[in-house]
Scaffold this motif. Structure first.
Motif, PDB file in Angstrom:
ATOM      1  N   ARG A 133       0.825  -1.206   0.000  1.00  0.00           N
ATOM      2  CA  ARG A 133       0.000   0.000   0.000  1.00  0.00           C
ATOM      3  C   ARG A 133       0.860   1.259   0.000  1.00  0.00           C
ATOM      4  O   ARG A 133       2.019   1.244   0.436  1.00  0.00           O
ATOM      5  CB  ARG A 133      -0.935   0.016   1.211  1.00  0.00           C
ATOM      6  CG  ARG A 133      -0.258   0.182   2.552  1.00  0.00           C
ATOM      7  CD  ARG A 133      -1.252   0.143   3.703  1.00  0.00           C
ATOM      8  NE  ARG A 133      -0.573   0.164   4.999  1.00  0.00           N
ATOM      9  CZ  ARG A 133      -0.289   1.271   5.676  1.00  0.00           C
ATOM     10  NH1 ARG A 133      -0.636   2.438   5.188  1.00  0.00           N
ATOM     11  NH2 ARG A 133       0.329   1.209   6.842  1.00  0.00           N
ATOM     12  N   SER A 134       0.278   2.333  -0.475  1.00  0.00           N
ATOM     13  CA  SER A 134       0.945   3.632  -0.494  1.00  0.00           C
ATOM     14  C   SER A 134       0.410   4.502   0.630  1.00  0.00           C
ATOM     15  O   SER A 134      -0.539   4.143   1.334  1.00  0.00           O
ATOM     16  CB  SER A 134       0.720   4.329  -1.844  1.00  0.00           C
ATOM     17  OG  SER A 134       1.230   3.559  -2.914  1.00  0.00           O
ATOM     18  N   SER A 135       1.026   5.668   0.779  1.00  0.00           N
ATOM     19  CA  SER A 135       0.539   6.655   1.727  1.00  0.00           C
ATOM     20  C   SER A 135      -0.812   7.186   1.263  1.00  0.00           C
ATOM     21  O   SER A 135      -1.211   7.011   0.108  1.00  0.00           O
ATOM     22  CB  SER A 135       1.553   7.797   1.838  1.00  0.00           C
ATOM     23  OG  SER A 135       1.077   8.829   2.670  1.00  0.00           O
ATOM     24  N   SER A 136      -1.522   7.821   2.164  1.00  0.00           N
ATOM     25  CA  SER A 136      -2.853   8.348   1.839  1.00  0.00           C
ATOM     26  C   SER A 136      -2.812   9.337   0.684  1.00  0.00           C
ATOM     27  O   SER A 136      -3.785   9.480  -0.060  1.00  0.00           O
ATOM     28  CB  SER A 136      -3.466   9.020   3.072  1.00  0.00           C
ATOM     29  OG  SER A 136      -3.608   8.097   4.130  1.00  0.00           O
ATOM     30  N   SER A 513      -7.682  12.222  13.518  1.00  0.00           N
ATOM     31  CA  SER A 513      -6.697  13.301  13.487  1.00  0.00           C
ATOM     32  C   SER A 513      -5.532  12.943  14.396  1.00  0.00           C
ATOM     33  O   SER A 513      -5.597  11.995  15.195  1.00  0.00           O
ATOM     34  CB  SER A 513      -7.332  14.612  13.956  1.00  0.00           C
ATOM     35  OG  SER A 513      -7.671  14.524  15.339  1.00  0.00           O
ATOM     36  N   TRP A 514      -4.474  13.749  14.295  1.00  0.00           N
ATOM     37  CA  TRP A 514      -3.332  13.527  15.172  1.00  0.00           C
ATOM     38  C   TRP A 514      -3.681  13.816  16.628  1.00  0.00           C
ATOM     39  O   TRP A 514      -3.119  13.206  17.542  1.00  0.00           O
ATOM     40  CB  TRP A 514      -2.155  14.388  14.726  1.00  0.00           C
ATOM     41  CG  TRP A 514      -1.508  13.879  13.461  1.00  0.00           C
ATOM     42  CD1 TRP A 514      -1.591  14.425  12.212  1.00  0.00           C
ATOM     43  CD2 TRP A 514      -0.701  12.704  13.335  1.00  0.00           C
ATOM     44  NE1 TRP A 514      -0.888  13.657  11.312  1.00  0.00           N
ATOM     45  CE2 TRP A 514      -0.325  12.596  11.979  1.00  0.00           C
ATOM     46  CE3 TRP A 514      -0.255  11.729  14.224  1.00  0.00           C
ATOM     47  CZ2 TRP A 514       0.469  11.565  11.498  1.00  0.00           C
ATOM     48  CZ3 TRP A 514       0.534  10.696  13.747  1.00  0.00           C
ATOM     49  CH2 TRP A 514       0.892  10.614  12.398  1.00  0.00           C
ATOM     50  N   ASN A 515      -4.636  14.703  16.864  1.00  0.00           N
ATOM     51  CA  ASN A 515      -5.081  14.953  18.238  1.00  0.00           C
ATOM     52  C   ASN A 515      -5.773  13.728  18.810  1.00  0.00           C
ATOM     53  O   ASN A 515      -5.586  13.376  19.984  1.00  0.00           O
ATOM     54  CB  ASN A 515      -6.024  16.156  18.281  1.00  0.00           C
ATOM     55  CG  ASN A 515      -5.286  17.479  18.119  1.00  0.00           C
ATOM     56  OD1 ASN A 515      -4.096  17.570  18.427  1.00  0.00           O
ATOM     57  ND2 ASN A 515      -5.985  18.497  17.629  1.00  0.00           N
ATOM     58  N   ARG A 528       6.452  11.940  17.954  1.00  0.00           N
ATOM     59  CA  ARG A 528       7.506  11.194  17.259  1.00  0.00           C
ATOM     60  C   ARG A 528       6.944  10.391  16.093  1.00  0.00           C
ATOM     61  O   ARG A 528       7.535  10.338  15.009  1.00  0.00           O
ATOM     62  CB  ARG A 528       8.241  10.276  18.241  1.00  0.00           C
ATOM     63  CG  ARG A 528       9.218  11.015  19.145  1.00  0.00           C
ATOM     64  CD  ARG A 528       9.994  10.099  20.063  1.00  0.00           C
ATOM     65  NE  ARG A 528       9.119   9.422  21.021  1.00  0.00           N
ATOM     66  CZ  ARG A 528       8.658   8.196  20.890  1.00  0.00           C
ATOM     67  NH1 ARG A 528       8.993   7.474  19.835  1.00  0.00           N
ATOM     68  NH2 ARG A 528       7.868   7.665  21.795  1.00  0.00           N
ATOM     69  N   ILE A 529       5.804   9.730  16.305  1.00  0.00           N
ATOM     70  CA  ILE A 529       5.202   8.952  15.227  1.00  0.00           C
ATOM     71  C   ILE A 529       4.733   9.877  14.104  1.00  0.00           C
ATOM     72  O   ILE A 529       4.792   9.526  12.920  1.00  0.00           O
ATOM     73  CB  ILE A 529       4.051   8.090  15.781  1.00  0.00           C
ATOM     74  CG1 ILE A 529       4.617   7.037  16.759  1.00  0.00           C
ATOM     75  CG2 ILE A 529       3.271   7.404  14.655  1.00  0.00           C
ATOM     76  CD1 ILE A 529       3.560   6.238  17.496  1.00  0.00           C
ATOM     77  N   TYR A 533       5.212   9.658   9.613  1.00  0.00           N
ATOM     78  CA  TYR A 533       4.126   9.421   8.655  1.00  0.00           C
ATOM     79  C   TYR A 533       3.525  10.751   8.207  1.00  0.00           C
ATOM     80  O   TYR A 533       3.426  11.698   8.994  1.00  0.00           O
ATOM     81  CB  TYR A 533       3.031   8.559   9.287  1.00  0.00           C
ATOM     82  CG  TYR A 533       3.462   7.161   9.661  1.00  0.00           C
ATOM     83  CD1 TYR A 533       3.401   6.126   8.735  1.00  0.00           C
ATOM     84  CD2 TYR A 533       3.924   6.871  10.948  1.00  0.00           C
ATOM     85  CE1 TYR A 533       3.788   4.835   9.072  1.00  0.00           C
ATOM     86  CE2 TYR A 533       4.314   5.594  11.300  1.00  0.00           C
ATOM     87  CZ  TYR A 533       4.244   4.577  10.358  1.00  0.00           C
ATOM     88  OH  TYR A 533       4.617   3.304  10.699  1.00  0.00           O
ATOM     89  N   ARG A 534       3.080  10.816   6.961  1.00  0.00           N
ATOM     90  CA  ARG A 534       2.449  12.025   6.434  1.00  0.00           C
ATOM     91  C   ARG A 534       1.030  12.195   6.955  1.00  0.00           C
ATOM     92  O   ARG A 534       0.548  13.306   7.132  1.00  0.00           O
ATOM     93  CB  ARG A 534       2.436  11.973   4.902  1.00  0.00           C
ATOM     94  CG  ARG A 534       3.815  12.040   4.265  1.00  0.00           C
ATOM     95  CD  ARG A 534       3.730  11.926   2.746  1.00  0.00           C
ATOM     96  NE  ARG A 534       5.062  12.007   2.141  1.00  0.00           N
ATOM     97  CZ  ARG A 534       5.853  10.961   1.994  1.00  0.00           C
ATOM     98  NH1 ARG A 534       5.462   9.764   2.408  1.00  0.00           N
ATOM     99  NH2 ARG A 534       7.054  11.103   1.448  1.00  0.00           N
ATOM    100  N   SER A 535       0.342  11.086   7.165  1.00  0.00           N
ATOM    101  CA  SER A 535      -1.048  11.120   7.623  1.00  0.00           C
ATOM    102  C   SER A 535      -1.230  10.147   8.776  1.00  0.00           C
ATOM    103  O   SER A 535      -0.548   9.110   8.840  1.00  0.00           O
ATOM    104  CB  SER A 535      -1.997  10.755   6.472  1.00  0.00           C
ATOM    105  OG  SER A 535      -3.306  10.482   6.958  1.00  0.00           O
ATOM    106  N   VAL A 536      -2.156  10.454   9.664  1.00  0.00           N
ATOM    107  CA  VAL A 536      -2.456   9.539  10.759  1.00  0.00           C
ATOM    108  C   VAL A 536      -2.998   8.218  10.229  1.00  0.00           C
ATOM    109  O   VAL A 536      -2.861   7.170  10.879  1.00  0.00           O
ATOM    110  CB  VAL A 536      -3.456  10.202  11.741  1.00  0.00           C
ATOM    111  CG1 VAL A 536      -4.853  10.298  11.126  1.00  0.00           C
ATOM    112  CG2 VAL A 536      -3.510   9.447  13.063  1.00  0.00           C
TER     113      VAL A 536
END
Length: 674
Positions: A133-136, A513-515, A528-529, A533-536
């Motif tokens: 798989r690729s990134s979002s 979301s990252w929150n 750190r994570i 990664y570009r997206s959660v």
């Protein structure tokens, strides 16, 4: 069916090209397909799926929720596995087959070895079939080594648990999972880093240019091979699956093997015994407590991965032989075969009991165990067996969730003397087989006491550099592999859905979301994570799951708890030979069950260390309340009561021979190699 060119690799540097998948039929004969041929058939089916997808892209788009096209009654049916059920001998009513077949009477291959893993969620492959798989946003995911460096770097912090819990977890994992790796015709292992012939199974791990450990060594790539594709049992054009070479049941298969032929090599065909040591007992270092691979013939090729695992194999082979000899004393007229099979039943039951009574409550917490009905009974029989429950190990369990124990491992193993004093001879894990306390008399006893005393590391996303920089390192190399990166890469290889996809199916709050993610793992871990990664929604299951805060009273976070608990629920409910079951020919008597329910891992270890003291709850340090060390061989650390296995409680020897002739193909022959 119109297709494009199909290219299959049958080994390093060897290809077969055809203009139509039907031309592949001459290479496969369904009856008697061996493992390599099954792998080749799986590759052919995958290529056919891709070709069909390209020529019927609109149909696939409309049927994306199905994505399964049957090959039955088509020119490609020869690529399918045999439909005939395995032969289930009368013996399989009372005793497990070594390969796990015939457990379920209607679905005799459920849970058997050499079957595809199960799926809790559909996979997410880049092309819907088998690509990573690729990134979002459509870009390539960050290198698994890059993620490992950012997220899984070492940090101190110990847990109120002993290293024995990590060691039991590894033995249990090997009992239930063993992913098949690709095979080449000449038996060689393809080289993926720097070689000119790039094998299609190659999926090397890119090393960042600024890698603090590997860049100075001019290492730009870590070797990695994709797992061999599985031949699908449902015979459809669909996504790539992987093969579990182990039985899915908790049956002590690392001790007894997953097939009858190799199990024979571990037996001496006398008094039901397994091979342990060589020659004169008085001169045999094996019988004087040495850790040495030659002391046993393991049922699992991974037994020598590290000394703690080998020690556990030695413990359980010794336990089998002690029980078998005691049963022989109780019933001197029993044959070798009956002693072996009855002892194997007992050992398998002990594995199950220790796992559900001692291990899972710590890993999952009491509330999760209760929610998934994983609590054992104190008396009576279990009524939860359901022939409709598939016990097959799930891919997410094997490739991500049950790898949480990697964070528990210390950088070195502590040894202790008989009085639990630490012996100051620690060395790094990767040096154990070169410089460690291995092979000498008493080395087994010293390591077992050390594992029962040494604290495990805290369960979090941090993993010791011994596993992230020095895994399987040998004296001839200045570096090793990275276990965290391997876990991430393996999840991508197997098409595991990303971390956020698992939350809602597990009944947890969604992470959008990252929150949201920070609420699940903590702000520092999320930060750190977030750099990796570009997206959660790109976060790999292993990375997000191992970083979660633990469930109440448990060790793992809620997502891993969900996956692990569901698997162990299926494992219990879908096993006809589950030790608590009643009403089957394989069922234990109430008196036998009473004896088995008194078993603990500490008791078993006591019988291996040759006396002294151990704490009753071996996964918890002795300093904790109500867990003071006690004398081995007395009280709660006494021997298992085998009196319920007297002849009147079992079949007569004559009945046994009539009902179970040649039970495992051994024909009661002596082992010429012993």
């Amino acid at each position: 069916m119109s297709t494009g060119r199909v290219t299959l690799w049958f080994g390093a540097g060897q290809t077969l090209q055809n203009d139509h998948p039907g031309a592949l039929l001459s290479h496969f004969n369904a009856p008697g397909i061996e493992s390599k041929q099954r792998e080749m058939a799986a590759y052919a089916t995958i290529e056919a799926t891709k070709a069909f997808r390209q020529s019927h892209i609109d149909d696939f788009a409309r049927q994306s929720h199905v994505q399964k096209i049957s090959l039955r009654r088509t020119a490609l049916e020869t690529l399918c596995p045999v439909r005939d059920p395995p032969t289930c001998m009368p013996a399989s009513k009372r005793y497990r087959t070594h390969d796990g077949t015939c457990n379920n009477k209607r679905r005799p291959r459920w849970g058997a070895s050499q079957m595809p893993f199960n799926r809790f969620l559909p996979p997410e492959y880049g092309d819907g079939v088998d690509s990573v798989r690729s990134s979002s946003d459509g870009s390539t995911l960050s290198s698994a080594r890059f993620v490992s460096l950012l997220v899984h770097g070492a940090r101190d912090g110990e847990a109120p648990l002993t290293m024995m819990i990590a060691q039991w977890g590894q033995l249990l994992d090997h009992d239930m999972t063993s992913t098949a790796q690709p095979r080449s015709i000449n038996g060689s292992v393809p080289s993926c880093c720097g070689g000119q012939d790039f094998h299609p199974s190659c999926f090397p791990i890119k090393v960042p240019l600024d890698d603090p450990w590997l860049s100075p060594l001019k290492v730009r790539c870590l070797e990695f091979l994709r797992s061999a594709p599985a031949q699908r049992r449902d015979c459809v054009l669909s996504w790539r699956e992987q093969t579990n070479q182990a039985t899915s049941f908790i049956d002590a298969s690392p001790i007894y093997s997953n097939n009858a032929r190799s199990s024979d090599s571990a037996r001496i065909f006398r008094n039901g015994l397994l091979v342990y040591g060589r020659g004169n007992l008085a001169d045999d270092v094996c019988h004087r407590g040495a850790i040495a691979a030659h002391c046993i013939r393991s049922g699992d090729g991974r037994s020598g991965e590290q000394p703690g695992l080998l020690a556990m194999h030695l413990v359980w082979v010794g336990e089998h032989n002690r029980i078998s000899l005691n049963l022989s004393d109780l019933n001197p007229h029993w044959s070798d075969e009956k002693l072996y099979q009855e002892t194997r039943r007992i050992i398998g039951a002990m594995f199950q009991h220790i796992t559900y009574r001692e291990f899972l409550p710590i890993i999952l917490g009491r509330e999760v165990c209760k929610l998934f009905d994983l609590e054992l009974l104190d008396s009576g029989y279990y009524n939860g067996y359901d022939a409709k429950v598939n016990p097959t190990i799930a891919n997410a369990f094997s490739s991500a969730a049950f790898r949480f124990g990697h964070s528990l491992v210390q950088s070195s193993y502590t040894r202790c003397d008989r009085h639990h004093n630490i012996i100051r001879n620690n060395i790094s894990l990767h040096e154990e087989f070169q410089k460690g306390d291995i092979g000498s008399a008493g080395s087994l006893h010293r390591l077992l006491r050390g594992l029962a005393s040494q604290r495990a590391l805290k369960r979090d996303e941090f993993i010791t550099p011994e596993l992230t920089n020095h895994l399987f390192q040998t004296p001839s190399f200045p570096f090793g592999l990275d276990l965290a990166a391997i876990n991430i890469q393996r999840g991508r290889d197997h098409g595991l859905a990303p971390y956020t996809s698992w939350r809602v199916p597990c009944g947890l709050t969604p992470i959008l979301s990252w929150n949201d993610f920070a609420n699940a793992v903590g702000p520092e871990s999320a930060r750190r994570i977030g750099h990796a990664y570009r997206s959660v929604h790109d976060i790999d299951l292993f990375v997000g799951g191992i970083a979660e805060r633990p469930v109440i009273g448990g060790l793992v976070g809620p997502t891993f708890a969900c996956i692990i608990a569901q698997q162990f629920s299926n494992t219990r409910r879908g096993d006809r030979f589950w030790y608590e079951n009643g009403g089957f020919e394989s069922s234990f008597t109430p008196a036998q069950l009473h004896s088995l329910r008194s078993v603990s891992l500490a008791q078993v270890l006591c019988r291996s260390v040759g006396g002294g003291t151990l704490q009753p709850h071996i996964f918890v340090p002795h300093e904790f309340m109500d867990n003071e060390r006690q004398s081995c061989g007395s009280g709660v650390l006494g021997d298992i009561d085998l009196s319920p296995w007297l002849e009147q409680d079992l079949l007569s020897e004559q009945d046994f021979k009539m009902a179970y002739p040649n039970i495992n193909g051994s024909f009661f022959k002596p082992n010429p190699n012993y």
